[in-house]
Design an enzyme around this catalytic site. Sequence first.
Site, PDB file in Angstrom:
ATOM      1  N   GLY A  67       0.814  -1.212   0.000  1.00 51.23           N
ATOM      2  CA  GLY A  67       0.000   0.000   0.000  1.00 51.23           C
ATOM      3  C   GLY A  67       0.846   1.260   0.000  1.00 51.23           C
TER       4      GLY A  67
ATOM      5  CB  SER B 233       1.120  -5.099  -3.147  1.00 53.02           C
ATOM      6  OG  SER B 233       0.351  -3.973  -3.472  1.00 53.02           O
TER       7      SER B 233
ATOM      8  CG  ASP C 147     -10.302 -24.867 -17.421  1.00 63.02           C
ATOM      9  OD1 ASP C 147      -9.129 -25.215 -17.211  1.00 63.02           O
ATOM     10  OD2 ASP C 147     -11.240 -25.077 -16.615  1.00 63.02           O
TER      11      ASP C 147
ATOM     12  CG  LEU D 170      -7.476 -31.212 -16.099  1.00 64.51           C
ATOM     13  CD1 LEU D 170      -8.112 -32.535 -16.546  1.00 64.51           C
ATOM     14  CD2 LEU D 170      -6.716 -31.401 -14.791  1.00 64.51           C
TER      15      LEU D 170
ATOM     16  CG  ASP E 290      -7.347 -27.443 -14.153  1.00 61.11           C
ATOM     17  OD1 ASP E 290      -7.620 -26.533 -14.967  1.00 61.11           O
ATOM     18  OD2 ASP E 290      -6.203 -27.653 -13.716  1.00 61.11           O
TER      19      ASP E 290
ATOM     20  NE  ARG F 135      -6.143   0.062  -0.904  1.00 62.84           N
ATOM     21  CZ  ARG F 135      -7.072  -0.884  -0.988  1.00 62.84           C
ATOM     22  NH1 ARG F 135      -7.824  -0.989  -2.055  1.00 62.84           N
ATOM     23  NH2 ARG F 135      -7.252  -1.746   0.000  1.00 62.84           N
TER      24      ARG F 135
ATOM     25  CG  ASP G 143      -2.478  -7.794  -9.309  1.00 62.71           C
ATOM     26  OD1 ASP G 143      -3.292  -6.854  -9.184  1.00 62.71           O
ATOM     27  OD2 ASP G 143      -1.378  -7.821  -8.735  1.00 62.71           O
TER      28      ASP G 143
ATOM     29  CG  HIS H 158      -3.069  -6.831  -5.310  1.00 59.95           C
ATOM     30  ND1 HIS H 158      -2.061  -6.664  -6.233  1.00 59.95           N
ATOM     31  CD2 HIS H 158      -2.763  -6.016  -4.278  1.00 59.95           C
ATOM     32  CE1 HIS H 158      -1.194  -5.783  -5.776  1.00 59.95           C
ATOM     33  NE2 HIS H 158      -1.600  -5.375  -4.590  1.00 59.95           N
TER      34      HIS H 158
END
Length: 581
Positions: A129, A215, A294, A299, A301, A385, A462, A499
Site C-alpha cells: 500500500g 504489491s 481452460d 485439463l 480444471d 486509494r 491481479d 492481488h
Amino acid sequence: MTRQPHLHLGLCAAALGAAGLLAACASRAPAPNAAHAPLAAARPGTLQACADLAARAALPGTVYTAVTEVPAGTVTVGNVAMAAPAHCLVQGRMNERTSPVDQQRYAIGFEMRLPVAWNGRFFYQANGGLDGVVVPALGGIGGGGPRSSALQMGFAVISADAGHPGSMGPRFGLDPQARLDYGYNAVAQLTPMAKNLIAKAYGRGPDRSYFGGCSNGGRHAMVAAVRSAQQYDGVLAGDPGFNLPKAAVAQLYGAQQYAAVASAKTPAGQPDLQSAFTPAEMKLVANKVLERCDALDGLADGIVSNVQACRAKFDIQTAVPTCAAGAAATRDGMCLSAPQKKALADVFKGARNSAGQPIYSSFPFDAGVSGANWREWKFASPATRDAGAVAFIFSTPPLADRPQGLPFALGFDMDRDAPRIAATDGVFRESALSFMTPPAAADLGALRDKGGRMIVYHGTSDPVFSSDDTAAWYERVQAANGGDASGFARYFPVPGMNHCAGGPATDQFDMLSALVDWVEQGKAPASVTATARGAGTPVPNAEVPAGWSAQRTRPLCPYPQVAVYTGGDTERASSFACKAS
Ligand code: CA
C-alpha cells in the site's frame, strides 16, 4: 545461449569513456547459465545481546525507542496469529526531521526481530500500500494464508513505515523528501542500519541478505534489485507494482469507464462503480474465459495456465453474449450490453490517452476476474486509494486543491493530467516515475554479476498491477541477457490469483525457501508447488471452487513455461509438468 557482449561493451564504453576500464566492464556481460555458481551458504548463529543492544548499536540519526526480549509464542498480524520463535524486538526511528515544505514531522519508523536461534540471514520485509505502518517484522514467504515466516525460519527481519505515518494518508506526498523515502530512500537508509544491528546482536553480520514483499512491497523489491543489488543476494518480488504511478492513473481511467456504464448512483449522487458490473456479470465473463481457455493446458480444471494461448482464443465481443437493446436493465448475468463490453475491453486493453497512446499495460482475461478482491480494486480503490495517491504523491506539482475521492478520479484528464507523474519542478525535483520505479528495470546486471538471484510471482487475475506488465518486463530481462535470464531471474505467474492472494487459485506457496536454495545451493527452481486453501484449511480462501479438493496442489511454472496436465490425479501437482507453451 546467444550472448550479446557487444551491447554491454557499448553501454560500458559510453558510460565510462575510459579504455582502461573496459576490461572490467566487459566482465559485466552475461555469463552462461552454467557459470552461475551458488554463493556460500549462510552459517547459523546465536543471539548474544538484546537488553543492551541499543547502546551497542548506537548510530547517528538512529533512535531505538524500545528493545524487548520476546519469548517463543505468537505474533498477531491483522487477525492472524503467527508462530514466532524467541527473539529480540528492536523498535526505533531514523532521520527524524521537520519538513521545510509542509512543516510536518517525519521519521523512518522501523522494527527488527532478531531470533535467538539465527540462520545467519537477513530479510528485509517490504510492506504494501502506501506504507506508513510498521507491520510486525515476520517476513512473508509469498502467497496467501500464512504457514510460516522468515522469522520462524530463523531470519533476522526488519519492517518499516518507509518514512511517514499512516495517519497522514497520502498527504505525506506534499513533502518531497517523504516521497523519496517512500520510493527508495527508506530502504537505502535502513539496510546498513539493520546490518549493523545484526552484527552487534550476533557478533557478525549476515552471511546472506534477502529482500521480499508483495504489491508495493513487490515494487520495493524490484527497485532494490536495481538500486541496492550490492546489499542483497536474493530478491523476491510478488505482484510487483513496479510501474505504480502508471497503474494508479490506469485505475482512474478504469473508474471513468465503469462510471459510463454504472446503473446506479451513490447517496451522494455519484455513479456507483460497483453497479457497472454485477458479481453475476463478472462471473459470466469468468465462465466464458474458462469455456475458451481452460482446456488449452490439457485439463479443464478451472485454472487457465496458458495465458498466452488464451489471449488469442478469448475475445469478449464474441465470447460473451450481447444483451439486446433495452434488455440490459434485467442484468441477470446472462449477457453484457454493448457499452459494458466496450468498457471492459478498454480496461483490459490498458489505459490510454485520447490519442490512443498507452498509459499502462494491458491485463489478461482470466478466471479470477469474478473474485471479491478484483471488485474491491477495480470499483472501490480508484476513489479511496488511487485518487489520493495520484493527487498527493505522484503528481508534480501535487493536485491538492481539487475535490478528492471519486470526483477526482472522474475528473482526471488522461491528456493534461497524466503527464504530471513524469514532471518535476523546483520543489519536487524527482518525478514519481523516477522515485517509484526501478531505474532501468530490466538491467539486473549488478545482481546477476554478484551471484544474486531473483524470483518474481504475479497473479494473472491481479486487478491493479497487471501480470502482462510483469511478463513484458521479464521479456526485456531475457533480451538483455542474450535471450535467457533463467540462470539468475525467474518469473512465476500464478493462474487465477488476485492481488497477492485470493481468487480461484492455488495461492499458497513458499517462494522464500526456493530463493534461498537457489542462492546458496544452486538449486534453480524448476517449479514451485502451490496449494489451494479450501474449506477447512487454517486460513481458508472462500473463492476456491467447491469442485476442487480443499488442498489441491499445482506446480507454478517459470515463464514462459506453463503447467500442462500429463495424467493421473487431477488434484495433485505431480500430475502436471512445466512445459513450453
Ligand atoms: Ca486448465
